[in-house]
Write a protein that holds these residues in place. Structure first.
Motif, short mmCIF file in Angstrom:
data_model
loop_
_atom_site.label_atom_id
_atom_site.label_comp_id
_atom_site.label_asym_id
_atom_site.label_seq_id
_atom_site.Cartn_x
_atom_site.Cartn_y
_atom_site.Cartn_z
N GLU A 260 -25.46 7.14 -5.24
CA GLU A 260 -24.57 7.87 -4.06
C GLU A 260 -23.50 8.20 -4.76
N VAL A 261 -22.64 9.28 -4.32
CA VAL A 261 -21.18 9.79 -4.52
C VAL A 261 -20.58 9.98 -3.27
N ASN A 262 -19.59 9.07 -2.83
CA ASN A 262 -18.90 9.01 -1.55
C ASN A 262 -17.70 9.77 -1.63
N ALA A 263 -17.37 10.76 -0.62
CA ALA A 263 -16.08 11.32 -0.66
C ALA A 263 -15.16 10.75 0.08
N SER A 264 -15.38 9.58 0.73
CA SER A 264 -14.32 9.08 1.63
C SER A 264 -14.62 7.37 1.35
N PRO A 265 -14.61 6.87 0.16
CA PRO A 265 -14.95 5.53 -0.01
C PRO A 265 -14.03 4.51 0.60
N GLY A 266 -14.62 3.45 1.12
CA GLY A 266 -13.80 2.35 1.80
C GLY A 266 -13.14 1.51 0.74
N LEU A 267 -12.00 1.06 0.95
CA LEU A 267 -10.99 0.47 0.25
C LEU A 267 -11.01 -0.95 0.45
N GLU A 268 -11.34 -1.69 1.37
CA GLU A 268 -11.19 -3.04 1.72
C GLU A 268 -11.99 -3.73 0.74
N GLY A 269 -13.22 -3.63 0.45
CA GLY A 269 -13.95 -4.38 -0.07
C GLY A 269 -13.75 -4.47 -1.76
N ILE A 270 -13.22 -3.42 -2.14
CA ILE A 270 -13.10 -3.14 -3.36
C ILE A 270 -11.65 -3.67 -4.02
N GLU A 271 -10.77 -3.23 -3.25
CA GLU A 271 -9.21 -3.63 -3.39
C GLU A 271 -9.29 -5.34 -3.34
N ASN A 272 -9.71 -5.82 -2.33
CA ASN A 272 -9.60 -7.30 -2.13
C ASN A 272 -10.46 -8.08 -3.35
N THR A 273 -11.68 -7.41 -4.00
CA THR A 273 -12.55 -8.01 -4.84
C THR A 273 -11.66 -7.92 -6.22
N THR A 274 -11.24 -6.89 -6.65
CA THR A 274 -10.58 -6.45 -7.88
C THR A 274 -9.06 -6.68 -7.93
N GLU A 275 -8.49 -6.62 -6.66
CA GLU A 275 -6.96 -6.97 -6.57
C GLU A 275 -6.20 -5.63 -7.35
N VAL A 276 -6.81 -4.52 -7.45
CA VAL A 276 -6.26 -3.15 -7.60
C VAL A 276 -5.91 -2.57 -6.57
N ASP A 277 -4.49 -2.03 -6.85
CA ASP A 277 -3.87 -1.02 -5.64
C ASP A 277 -4.44 0.31 -5.75
N ILE A 278 -5.61 0.34 -5.39
CA ILE A 278 -6.36 1.81 -5.28
C ILE A 278 -5.59 2.62 -4.26
N ALA A 279 -5.03 2.30 -3.39
CA ALA A 279 -4.42 3.05 -2.36
C ALA A 279 -3.32 3.86 -3.19
N GLY A 280 -2.51 3.17 -3.89
CA GLY A 280 -1.38 3.15 -4.89
C GLY A 280 -1.82 4.48 -5.79
N GLU A 281 -3.20 4.07 -6.36
CA GLU A 281 -3.49 5.04 -7.56
C GLU A 281 -3.82 6.59 -6.67
N ILE A 282 -4.22 6.43 -5.39
CA ILE A 282 -4.60 7.68 -4.49
C ILE A 282 -3.15 8.47 -4.42
N ILE A 283 -2.24 7.35 -3.97
CA ILE A 283 -0.73 8.36 -3.85
C ILE A 283 -0.21 8.89 -4.96
N ASN A 284 -0.63 8.00 -6.10
CA ASN A 284 0.01 8.83 -7.44
C ASN A 284 -0.71 9.97 -7.76
N TYR A 285 -1.99 10.12 -7.55
CA TYR A 285 -2.89 11.14 -7.74
C TYR A 285 -2.08 12.34 -6.73
N VAL A 286 -2.04 11.95 -5.57
CA VAL A 286 -1.33 13.09 -4.54
C VAL A 286 -0.13 13.79 -5.16
#
Length: 307
Positions: A260-286
């Motif tokens: 599957e490819v998700n266009a609005s992936p949830g961030l909670e599980g993967i941010e908490n698991t990996t401790e990566v600031d994914i939201a910050g990466e998205i803001i950088n992209y914007v």
């Protein structure tokens, strides 16, 4: 910059994570309920009214569109696109990814490996169709399933027939999908941002469950991708036209398979698991996207889109 997050759930983890990430970088952040937006077209101009007021200009939009309001969300994104505003996901990419059958068709056409999948037309064909996906057990999926709801593992032909016919009576189309035994109830979720895998984790279903959704009690752990897996994940996101995507893959005996490819992936599980600031990466992209658009608009012969 002024950035609007399209979200119906202002208190959801993903929405709040993006909001905080934008604020940390000094941006003016706004939450906008796309289901409450009135889309105005008058005098050759596009405008949006929300809560009785015309929306003031923003520099960018980050869509967080739930499955139940996909078409409404896509219409709002299209309006922003017509207004010349940068969006982190295009309306067409959202629609392609949300239509699970079309998504798999696109992936298959472009050589991205997927599990054998069949959209069932008639229950009369079921014995032949089950054989074509590798025999029992098989996975039965509703076309619009989310968080594992509407996804079943059928062990017998009686179960297959009863399930498919029940869904058909409700005018729900279903797919039969190959069951990858060797994955042992696990899958890999990778987060792609602007052509890079920024985080990945393994999700393991709990005992007695084959669905590896975290909403269903699955456990999660950091899991690096192999070079082959990373290449396939990035190609899947590219094929779907998504700069921000959650890509789910299964490790099979014949190699990685995109589920599957998700266009609005949830961030909670993967941010908490990996401790990566994914939201910050998205803001950088914007930020990069808005800057690139402004540079293009300054070139001779180019100007802003219709306002």
């Amino acid at each position: 910059m002024k950035i609007a997050i399209l979200s119906r759930g202002p208190q959801l983890y993903s929405t709040q994570s993006l909001f905080r990430a934008g604020r940390r970088r000094g941006h003016s952040m706004q939450l906008l309920d796309h289901a409450r937006c009135s889309l105005v077209m008058e005098d050759g101009q596009f405008r949006i009214i929300e809560n009785g007021r015309i929306l003031q200009p923003v520099d960018a939009v980050i869509p967080r569109i739930g499955a139940s309001v996909t078409n409404i969300g896509a219409s709002v994104i299209t309006h922003f696109e017509k207004m010349g505003i940068f969006t982190a996901a295009s309306s067409q990419a959202l629609l392609r990814a949300r239509d699970k059958m079309r998504c798999l068709q696109e992936l298959q056409e472009h050589g991205v490996p997927i599990p054998t999948t069949i959209l069932v037309g008639s229950s009369l064909d079921l014995p032949q169709l089950v054989d074509r996906v590798g025999g029992l057990p098989i996975v039965i999926k509703l076309l619009e399933s989310t968080h594992g709801a509407g996804v079943l593992l059928a062990q017998t032909m009686t179960n297959v027939r009863a399930t498919v016919e029940a869904f058909h009576r409700l005018n729900q189309r279903v797919t039969l999908q190959e069951y990858i035994r060797e994955s042992n109830g696990s899958d890999i979720r990778a987060l792609v941002v602007d052509g890079q895998v920024v985080a990945s984790m393994k999700r393991q279903a709990q005992a007695g469950e084959f669905r590896s959704n975290l909403h269903r009690g699955a456990s999660a752990s950091v899991e690096p991708l192999t070079t082959e897996e990373e290449s396939i994940v990035l190609k899947a996101a590219q094929v779907m036209g998504l700069a921000v995507a959650g890509v789910d893959l299964l490790r099979s005996a014949r190699g990685p398979l995109i589920m599957e490819v998700n266009a609005s992936p949830g961030l909670e599980g993967i941010e908490n698991t990996t401790e990566v600031d994914i939201a910050g990466e998205i803001i950088n992209y914007v930020e990069r996207g808005v800057s690139a658009r402004k540079l293009v608009e300054k070139l001779p012969g180019n100007g802003p889109d219709i306002q």
